[in-house]
Motif scaffolding. Structure first.
Motif, short mmCIF file in Angstrom:
data_model
loop_
_atom_site.label_atom_id
_atom_site.label_comp_id
_atom_site.label_asym_id
_atom_site.label_seq_id
_atom_site.Cartn_x
_atom_site.Cartn_y
_atom_site.Cartn_z
N VAL A 191 0.90 -1.12 -0.06
CA VAL A 191 -0.04 -0.05 0.06
C VAL A 191 0.84 1.30 0.00
CG1 VAL A 191 -0.04 0.08 2.45
CG2 VAL A 191 -1.88 1.25 1.17
N VAL A 192 0.48 2.38 -0.60
CA VAL A 192 1.22 3.61 -0.47
C VAL A 192 0.17 4.81 0.18
CG1 VAL A 192 2.20 5.45 -2.11
CG2 VAL A 192 2.24 2.90 -2.79
N HIS A 193 0.84 5.33 1.10
CA HIS A 193 0.21 6.39 1.63
C HIS A 193 1.15 7.75 1.24
CE1 HIS A 193 -2.36 4.27 4.40
NE2 HIS A 193 -1.14 3.28 4.43
N ASP A 216 1.39 20.28 1.98
CA ASP A 216 0.11 19.37 1.70
C ASP A 216 0.35 18.79 0.37
OD1 ASP A 216 -2.87 18.74 2.44
OD2 ASP A 216 -2.48 18.87 0.28
N PRO A 217 0.26 17.34 0.43
CA PRO A 217 0.52 16.75 -1.09
C PRO A 217 -0.17 17.28 -2.37
CG PRO A 217 -0.47 15.16 0.44
CD PRO A 217 0.03 16.38 1.27
N ARG A 255 -3.28 0.11 -4.37
CA ARG A 255 -3.90 0.73 -3.16
C ARG A 255 -3.17 2.09 -2.73
NH1 ARG A 255 -5.35 -2.01 2.00
NH2 ARG A 255 -3.16 -2.88 1.76
N ALA A 256 -3.96 3.06 -2.83
CA ALA A 256 -3.30 4.25 -2.23
C ALA A 256 -4.16 5.32 -1.50
CB ALA A 256 -2.68 5.19 -3.24
N PHE A 257 -3.59 5.93 -0.55
CA PHE A 257 -4.25 6.90 0.38
C PHE A 257 -3.53 8.04 0.66
CE2 PHE A 257 -5.36 2.36 1.68
CZ PHE A 257 -6.67 2.25 1.50
N VAL A 258 -4.41 9.09 0.76
CA VAL A 258 -3.89 10.23 1.18
C VAL A 258 -3.90 11.05 2.33
CG1 VAL A 258 -3.68 12.89 0.03
CG2 VAL A 258 -4.11 10.98 -1.37
N THR A 259 -2.68 11.50 3.23
CA THR A 259 -3.09 12.23 4.51
C THR A 259 -2.57 13.37 4.22
OG1 THR A 259 -2.58 9.81 5.82
CG2 THR A 259 -2.16 12.21 6.63
#
Length: 470
Positions: free
Chosen positions: A217-219, A303-304, A323-327
């Motif tokens: 997974v990538v965050h 902020d990305p 799968r990727a999520f953004v924080t």
């Protein structure tokens, strides 16, 4: 790190305490609780020593001498007389013991920290002898954060370590334990239902035996403007869970130090005309690490999703089926503005704020609608605009923005080396050049810039003249 923290097994080890007062009693309690073979030598011995430690220590009511420290692993000197304390400390060292002299950190080989004891879990806090009261306050704060049954949880996990090692493949063990401590089983133990949790744990171990090698997974994580205290709680947790961290130029060592020690760190930072890796290669690395089953953090300053190319990377990961999520993180504009006391909106000065980039491909000007930006009349924040600052000012003035419009330049905002300059739009180029601003920095144009706690061009000129005269 001025001192190295370590946890010692003192079971059956000889500990000698020279002194018989209240300070000696406090130290004796700690070492007795650790199972040490404890000797207390002093005259007089306060009555509480005999009452509390008669069955847990050898109490000798006489003046301590050098031979008392023979075969001691540790020695504590709790004598009020400074000269005598120094002499006993030297004698104990000659006998091979590590020495602690109460309230004399300069004479100590080791310090006794403030301790939070949860059985299997022990947390120690030390200020290196500089501020013991601060250490005790930190201990009190930490006490409130740790569940009362935390030691029972650690003991529960220890009882299953061999079973997990026998059934769960090595690449999956860390994740197994992370799922355990983050999930309902740990909550069940902390709630006092260890019996029910034990049955569920056996089922979980058998299920883990049949799992495949875990999907990566990538965050994509925003690191904020640079101050570690401005990280979000989620960003901190993800850093501590990551197997691989790909980080930018704007991410400092203080933030990277919060990551897991064994996490791989890959620098992929970009500076003007100097890209460590092309964007396509960064995206390929993210996909590759994820397909290897790793937990990946793509760590970006600010902020990305605000001029951070996070959107491009998210598109690439989705296209690859990863799968990727953004924080999100505190973006440079809000972080830098807060650091210099400058609101970006204000009912008396600005009803809106616009973010733009001063960076363009190659050496050209950014493709912006200068007329529209000048006409809006509210706060304008320019990212990556240091190299084009003079041209940006000329374009805005040429499009109708008043030359006297306040501006502020915040360099390395929210960091120890932060600098802030302010003046007018007509002075923007001079602020950058005379101030020696290299970046990273944001440019703020609008009435709110006058509110910034910053050095003016006149003050900067005086400072430069004083330096030249000196």
């Amino acid at each position: 790190m001025k001192q190295f923290p370590a946890f010692l097994d003192l079971s059956g080890r000889r500990i000698v305490i020279a002194g018989g007062g209240a300070a000696a009693l406090q130290k004796a309690r700690l070492f007795a609780a650790a199972g040490a073979e404890l000797f207390v030598v002093g005259r007089p011995l306060v009555p509480a020593l005999a009452e509390e430690l008669a069955d847990r220590a050898v109490l000798i009511e006489r003046t301590a001498v050098a031979n008392d420290f023979a075969a001691a692993t540790l020695a504590v000197v709790a004598e009020d007389d400074e000269a005598r304390a120094e002499a006993l400390a030297a004698a104990a060292r000659e006998q091979g013991a590590l020495v602690n002299v109460v309230d004399r950190p300069e004479l100590c080989d080791f310090l006794t920290p403030s301790i939070i004891d949860r059985g299997e879990v022990v947390v120690a806090v030390s200020t290196g002898g500089a501020a013991p009261v601060l250490g005790r306050r930190l201990r009190a704060q930490i006490e409130t954060l740790l569940p009362a049954r935390l030691g029972e949880l650690a003991a529960f996990a220890r009882s299953f370590r061999r079973a997990v090692a026998g059934k769960v493949p090595p690449p999956l063990r860390r994740r197994f334990w992370e799922r355990f401590f983050d999930g309902p089983l740990a909550a069940q133990v902390l709630a006092g239902d260890a019996r029910g949790a034990r049955e569920a744990m056996l089922a979980e171990i058998n299920r883990a035996d049949a799992e495949a090698a875990g999907e990566g997974v990538v965050h994509i994580v925003g690191a904020g403007p640079g101050d570690p205290e401005l990280l979000t709680l989620r960003a901190l947790r993800l850093l501590q869970e990551a197997d691989v961290i790909l980080y930018d130029r704007l991410v400092g060592e203080e933030i990277l130090a919060l990551a897991r020690r064994d996490a791989a760190r890959v620098y992929v930072g970009k500076a003007k005309s100097n890209h460590a890796l092309p964007q396509e290669e960064i995206e390929a690395l993210l996909v590759r690490y994820a397909r290897e089953g790793k937990r990946v953090v793509r760590l970006k300053g600010g902020d990305p999703f605000v001029f951070g190319r996070g959107g491009e990377e998210l598109d690439a990961l989705r296209a690859a089926g990863v799968r990727a999520f953004v924080t999100p993180g505190i973006t440079a504009a809000t972080g830098c503005a807060a650091a210099v006391g400058m609101p970006l909106t204000h009912r008396d000065h600005a009803q809106a704020v616009t973010f733009v980039t001063g960076h363009a491909k190659g050496e050209g000007d950014p493709d912006l609608d200068w007329s529209a930006l000048a006409r809006l009349g509210h706060t304008l924040v320019v990212y990556m605009g240091v190299g084009k600052a003079r041209r940006i000012a000329e374009n805005l003035i040429g499009a109708g923005r008043a030359p006297a419009t306040p501006v502020a330049v915040v360099e390395n905002g929210a960091r120890p080396d932060q600098r802030a300059l302010k003046g007018t739009l007509a002075e923007l180029g001079a602020l950058i050049e005379e101030g020696g601003v290299k970046g990273p920095a944001i440019l703020v144009v609008g009435e709110v810039a006058a509110l910034a706690e910053a050095c003016t061009l006149d003050a900067l000129a005086r400072e430069l003249a004083e330096r030249a005269a000196a």
